[in-house]
Design an enzyme around this catalytic site. Structure first.
Site, PDB file in Angstrom:
ATOM      1  N   TYR A 155      -7.624  -0.709   2.743  1.00 14.36           N
ATOM      2  CA  TYR A 155      -6.343   0.019   2.832  1.00 14.36           C
ATOM      3  C   TYR A 155      -6.308   0.873   4.102  1.00 14.36           C
ATOM      4  CZ  TYR A 155      -2.875   3.666   1.973  1.00 14.36           C
ATOM      5  OH  TYR A 155      -1.834   4.555   2.112  1.00 14.36           O
ATOM      6  N   THR A 195      -2.069   7.459   6.795  1.00 11.89           N
ATOM      7  CA  THR A 195      -2.787   8.126   5.718  1.00 11.89           C
ATOM      8  C   THR A 195      -4.045   8.820   6.229  1.00 11.89           C
ATOM      9  OG1 THR A 195      -4.180   7.643   3.786  1.00 11.89           O
ATOM     10  CG2 THR A 195      -3.839   5.837   5.277  1.00 11.89           C
TER      11      THR A 195
HETATM   12  N1  LIG Z   1       1.384   8.082  -2.047  1.00 21.05           N
HETATM   13  C1  LIG Z   1       0.466   8.590  -1.255  1.00 21.05           C
HETATM   14  O1  LIG Z   1      -0.294   9.489  -1.654  1.00 21.05           O
HETATM   15  C2  LIG Z   1       0.318   8.112   0.161  1.00 21.05           C
HETATM   16  C3  LIG Z   1      -0.650   8.699   0.974  1.00 21.05           C
HETATM   17  C4  LIG Z   1      -0.779   8.266   2.283  1.00 21.05           C
HETATM   18  C5  LIG Z   1       0.066   7.281   2.777  1.00 21.05           C
HETATM   19  N2  LIG Z   1       0.986   6.707   1.966  1.00 21.05           N
HETATM   20  C6  LIG Z   1       1.840   5.649   2.526  1.00 21.05           C
HETATM   21  O2  LIG Z   1       3.200   5.965   2.285  1.00 21.05           O
HETATM   22  C7  LIG Z   1       3.971   4.775   2.089  1.00 21.05           C
HETATM   23  C8  LIG Z   1       4.785   4.912   0.816  1.00 21.05           C
HETATM   24  O3  LIG Z   1       3.901   5.139  -0.275  1.00 21.05           O
HETATM   25  P1  LIG Z   1       4.440   5.409  -1.747  1.00 21.05           P
HETATM   26  O4  LIG Z   1       3.485   6.322  -2.412  1.00 21.05           O
HETATM   27  O5  LIG Z   1       5.883   5.773  -1.705  1.00 21.05           O
HETATM   28  O6  LIG Z   1       4.247   3.954  -2.372  1.00 21.05           O
HETATM   29  P2  LIG Z   1       5.214   3.119  -3.333  1.00 21.05           P
HETATM   30  O7  LIG Z   1       4.431   1.967  -3.832  1.00 21.05           O
HETATM   31  O8  LIG Z   1       5.857   4.012  -4.333  1.00 21.05           O
HETATM   32  O9  LIG Z   1       6.330   2.631  -2.315  1.00 21.05           O
HETATM   33  C9  LIG Z   1       6.205   1.479  -1.511  1.00 21.05           C
HETATM   34  C10 LIG Z   1       7.559   0.778  -1.502  1.00 21.05           C
HETATM   35  O10 LIG Z   1       7.492  -0.357  -0.647  1.00 21.05           O
HETATM   36  C11 LIG Z   1       8.060  -1.480  -1.330  1.00 21.05           C
HETATM   37  N3  LIG Z   1       7.392  -2.675  -0.773  1.00 21.05           N
HETATM   38  C12 LIG Z   1       6.062  -2.965  -0.799  1.00 21.05           C
HETATM   39  N4  LIG Z   1       5.836  -4.125  -0.156  1.00 21.05           N
HETATM   40  C13 LIG Z   1       7.037  -4.573   0.287  1.00 21.05           C
HETATM   41  C14 LIG Z   1       7.448  -5.702   1.037  1.00 21.05           C
HETATM   42  N5  LIG Z   1       6.587  -6.652   1.430  1.00 21.05           N
HETATM   43  N6  LIG Z   1       8.763  -5.851   1.321  1.00 21.05           N
HETATM   44  C15 LIG Z   1       9.661  -4.921   0.923  1.00 21.05           C
HETATM   45  N7  LIG Z   1       9.327  -3.816   0.225  1.00 21.05           N
HETATM   46  C16 LIG Z   1       8.028  -3.658  -0.086  1.00 21.05           C
HETATM   47  C17 LIG Z   1       7.774  -1.226  -2.817  1.00 21.05           C
HETATM   48  O11 LIG Z   1       8.649  -1.911  -3.686  1.00 21.05           O
HETATM   49  C18 LIG Z   1       7.975   0.290  -2.882  1.00 21.05           C
HETATM   50  O12 LIG Z   1       9.318   0.623  -3.128  1.00 21.05           O
HETATM   51  C19 LIG Z   1       2.965   3.619   2.063  1.00 21.05           C
HETATM   52  O13 LIG Z   1       2.991   2.981   3.311  1.00 21.05           O
HETATM   53  C20 LIG Z   1       1.628   4.301   1.846  1.00 21.05           C
HETATM   54  O14 LIG Z   1       0.564   3.612   2.418  1.00 21.05           O
HETATM   55  C21 LIG Z   1       1.133   7.103   0.673  1.00 21.05           C
END
Ligand SMILES: NC(=O)c1ccc[n+]([C@@H]2O[C@H](COP(=O)([O-])OP(=O)(O)OC[C@H]3O[C@@H](n4cnc5c(N)ncnc54)[C@H](O)[C@@H]3O)[C@@H](O)[C@H]2O)c1
Length: 327
Positions: A141, A117
């Site tokens: 985070y 991120t």
């Molecule tokens: N959304 C954003 O703007 C953004 C920005 C920068 C980085 N990210 C990174 O991208 C990745 C995905 O983000 P997102 O927006 O799709 O989030 P999200 O919450 O929609 O998706 C995360 C997924 O991981 C699963 N999960 C969480 N913990 C788990 C565990 N212990 N075991 C199994 N499954 C688990 C959740 O059920 C979910 O389906 C993350 O790592 C996040 O840090 C997201």
């Protein structure tokens, strides 16, 4: 290739899967505990309900499937929650990534794509960050993601067959233009999702956190990237690694910013309705400006963004939000 996708039921993972299923040569395995993700968002591949903490289940899966690649999305992602409950973030984001890497080592899975991120940069001096900008995350985070990045580098150094791509996402927004998947996390604090919640009548008004920043209109400026373009960056990263590319880190953003007020204005024009907002206190740790320098990704991997337009980001996000109201 056999690809393990952790967190594939989530917002970003599900969009990457939607793109990957178009390639017949890939076999996809989605491992997710559905804590924030949705089963119906997974448009293809084999789904395994499981938590990353369940080492035995994960190990059995590695043993059975002999993966070529891991794409690691699973994690906890809400910044304010990371401040109030840091242990959750170090456990889910760091400790569970350690477990995943141990299995990669044991089962010789040598390609790894990691969701990082822009938060790892903290508050960069000029508001623009390239991959060499010093990391200085200002919340648990961001720190949890930085630690996993460092771990990947150290692991790859000790194990030269292992290659990683770290993708540092900027502000991800928008939804599938065909309306099948989108951001559904109720705890989401994403600006464009919140604006769409106001536009669709789910919440009364938006809070703008500070209008006295040193920017042209006083509100924060961010680099918003359409989730569709972010998804294709993963396909390009996968191609890069499978063609023998070396371990690398890429910013994924458009390299330009929009202010909070500009996003509101575009939404009002596109949807032809007023978005109510009030001005609240600044949030600690919010940089005035955070924009990617995206030269490296554009020059190194085969990625050409197709949706670089705030109007289409907002429209797709709004259509998705509306569909959530109906269902
Ligand atoms: N959304 C954003 O703007 C953004 C920005 C920068 C980085 N990210 C990174 O991208 C990745 C995905 O983000 P997102 O927006 O799709 O989030 P999200 O919450 O929609 O998706 C995360 C997924 O991981 C699963 N999960 C969480 N913990 C788990 C565990 N212990 N075991 C199994 N499954 C688990 C959740 O059920 C979910 O389906 C993350 O790592 C996040 O840090 C997201």
């Amino acid at each position: 290739m056999k690809i393990l996708i952790t967190g594939g039921a989530g917002y970003i993972g599900s969009h990457v899967i939607k793109n990957l299923i178009q390639y017949e040569n890939h076999e996809l395995f989605v491992y997710d505990n559905l804590s924030t993700g949705k089963r119906k968002a997974i448009l293809g591949g084999t789904f395994i309900l499981g938590d990353l903490e369940n080492r035995e289940k994960l190990k059995k899966l590695f043993l059975k499937e002999k993966f070529d690649v891991v794409i690691h999305f699973a994690g906890s992602i809400i910044v304010p929650e990371s401040v109030s409950n840091p242990i959750l973030y170090y456990k889910n984001n760091v400790s569970n990534s350690v477990c995943l890497l141990k299995l990669c080592k044991e089962f010789k899975v040598n390609n790894f794509i990691f969701s990082s991120t822009a938060s790892v940069y903290g508050i960069p001096e000029k508001g623009i960050a390239n991959e060499e900008t010093p990391l200085n995350p200002v919340n648990p985070y961001g720190r949890s993601k930085m630690i996993v990045e460092m771990m990947l580098k150290d692991f790859a150094y000790s194990n030269p067959s292992f290659k990683y791509c770290i993708l540092r996402y900027f502000n991800v927004a928008g939804a599938d233009p065909q309306g099948r998947i989108g951001q559904e996390n109720l705890k989401s604090t994403h600006l464009i999702k919140r604006i769409c919640e106001v536009a669709s009548g789910k919440i009364d008004k938006l809070s703008i956190y500070g209008n006295n920043y040193n920017t042209f209109d006083g509100t924060c400026i961010r680099d918003f990237i359409h989730v569709e373009d972010l998804a294709t960056a993963h396909i390009a990263a996968l191609e890069y690694l499978s063609n023998g590319g070396s371990s690398n880190i890429f910013n994924v953003g458009y390299g330009k910013g929009s202010s909070v007020k500009e996003i509101i204005e575009v939404t009002e024009q596109k949807l032809n309705r007023a978005i109510k907002y009030d001005i609240s206190e600044r949030r600690p740790g919010d940089p005035p400006i955070l924009i990617s320098d995206n030269k490296k990704i554009k020059e190194t991997i085969n990625w050409t963004p197709q949706f670089d337009d705030i109007g289409s980001i907002v429209t797709s996000a709004y259509n998705w939000e509306k569909s959530l109201t109906i269902s």
